[in-house]
Design a protein around this motif. Sequence first.
Motif, short mmCIF file in Angstrom:
data_model
loop_
_atom_site.label_atom_id
_atom_site.label_comp_id
_atom_site.label_asym_id
_atom_site.label_seq_id
_atom_site.Cartn_x
_atom_site.Cartn_y
_atom_site.Cartn_z
N TYR A 1 0.82 -1.22 0.00
CA TYR A 1 0.00 0.00 0.00
C TYR A 1 0.85 1.26 0.00
N ASP A 2 0.25 2.33 -0.55
CA ASP A 2 0.86 3.65 -0.51
C ASP A 2 -0.11 4.69 0.05
N ASN A 3 -1.25 4.22 0.54
CA ASN A 3 -2.22 5.12 1.15
C ASN A 3 -2.01 5.17 2.66
N ASP A 4 -2.73 6.08 3.32
CA ASP A 4 -2.70 6.15 4.78
C ASP A 4 -3.60 5.05 5.32
N LEU A 5 -3.01 3.92 5.64
CA LEU A 5 -3.78 2.74 6.01
C LEU A 5 -4.62 2.98 7.26
N LEU A 6 -4.05 3.68 8.21
CA LEU A 6 -4.75 3.91 9.48
C LEU A 6 -6.02 4.74 9.30
N SER A 7 -5.93 5.75 8.45
CA SER A 7 -7.09 6.62 8.26
C SER A 7 -8.17 5.97 7.40
N SER A 8 -7.86 4.84 6.79
CA SER A 8 -8.85 4.14 5.96
C SER A 8 -9.73 3.21 6.77
N CYS A 9 -9.43 3.04 8.04
CA CYS A 9 -10.16 2.08 8.87
C CYS A 9 -11.55 2.59 9.24
N ARG A 10 -12.51 1.69 9.22
CA ARG A 10 -13.89 2.06 9.56
C ARG A 10 -14.65 0.80 9.99
N ALA A 11 -15.79 1.02 10.61
CA ALA A 11 -16.66 -0.10 11.00
C ALA A 11 -17.46 -0.56 9.80
N CYS B 1 -9.70 -2.05 7.58
CA CYS B 1 -8.80 -1.08 6.97
C CYS B 1 -8.52 -1.51 5.53
N THR B 2 -8.49 -0.55 4.62
CA THR B 2 -8.33 -0.85 3.20
C THR B 2 -6.97 -0.40 2.70
N ALA B 3 -6.19 -1.34 2.20
CA ALA B 3 -4.87 -1.03 1.64
C ALA B 3 -5.01 -0.77 0.14
N LYS B 4 -4.41 0.31 -0.32
CA LYS B 4 -4.45 0.65 -1.74
C LYS B 4 -3.05 0.97 -2.24
N LYS B 5 -2.80 0.63 -3.51
CA LYS B 5 -1.56 1.03 -4.16
C LYS B 5 -1.92 1.50 -5.56
N GLY B 6 -1.51 2.74 -5.86
CA GLY B 6 -1.92 3.31 -7.14
C GLY B 6 -3.42 3.42 -7.26
N ASN B 7 -4.07 3.66 -6.12
CA ASN B 7 -5.53 3.80 -6.03
C ASN B 7 -6.29 2.50 -6.30
N GLN B 8 -5.57 1.38 -6.32
CA GLN B 8 -6.20 0.08 -6.49
C GLN B 8 -6.17 -0.66 -5.15
N ILE B 9 -7.30 -1.28 -4.80
CA ILE B 9 -7.36 -2.03 -3.54
C ILE B 9 -6.49 -3.28 -3.65
N THR B 10 -5.57 -3.43 -2.73
CA THR B 10 -4.65 -4.57 -2.74
C THR B 10 -4.91 -5.55 -1.59
N ALA B 11 -5.49 -5.06 -0.50
CA ALA B 11 -5.72 -5.93 0.65
C ALA B 11 -6.64 -5.25 1.65
N TYR B 12 -7.14 -6.07 2.56
CA TYR B 12 -7.94 -5.57 3.69
C TYR B 12 -7.34 -6.12 4.98
N ALA B 13 -7.35 -5.29 6.00
CA ALA B 13 -7.00 -5.75 7.35
C ALA B 13 -8.25 -5.56 8.20
N TYR B 14 -8.62 -6.57 8.94
CA TYR B 14 -9.83 -6.44 9.75
C TYR B 14 -9.65 -7.08 11.12
N GLU B 15 -10.38 -6.52 12.07
CA GLU B 15 -10.41 -7.08 13.42
C GLU B 15 -11.60 -8.03 13.52
N THR B 16 -11.39 -9.13 14.20
CA THR B 16 -12.47 -10.08 14.42
C THR B 16 -12.26 -10.76 15.77
#
Length: 207
Positions: free
Chosen positions: A57-67, A82-97
């Motif tokens: 990712y090259d986005n601000d991963l922390l600020s992308s987090c939401r419920a 949280c949504t990871a993006k690179k070049g404005n393309q979604i590359t991965a998700y991080a989630y709490e469970t």
Amino acid sequence: MQSAKISARYGLLLSIIALICTALSAGVYFLTKDKIDSAVAKQQIALLSQVIPPQYYDNDLLSSCRAPNSAALQAVRIGKICTAKKGNQITAYAYETVAPDGYSGNIRLLVGMTPQKEILGVRVIEHKETPGLGDKIETRVSDWILSFTQQKITSDNLQDWAVKKDGGKFDQFSGATITPRAVVNQVKRSALILAENLAQLEAENHQ
């Protein structure tokens, strides 16, 4: 009469002391708030980087987090995503469970997964499992949790997503099968539902 005057003076003195203490506490809070927030943010970023490598990712991963808005995601105890993006393309998700069926109660997890259903990493955020047995889910005790890394979950390999005692491919702990079983099952459940809702998550990210 004299006693009443003394009591009033003490009451006034205590009120003044309480006011001063409150003012001092407020002052300390405002002086340290930014430093505390910064330290917490660094800890969160460090944890996220363990389940989504920085090259993803090259986005601000922390600020992308939401419920999540989806009832399906909430039903399997998926919290913040949280949504990871690179070049404005979604590359991965991080989630709490949360795995609700640990030996000693809830086990909070952080999971990283690509849209291609590959698990990038899993980490334990919080648990109350037995020291020396169930706490092997922590990286400081054991590397067991690393066995999820680069594992894909598909309709063809669901039988593998279980501990070996249940016919799967994940090791259990000697004398403590309940803890690893709870973690494996929750990663499986949550990843499957997240995968089924990727289109909705992507749409929400483009709103």
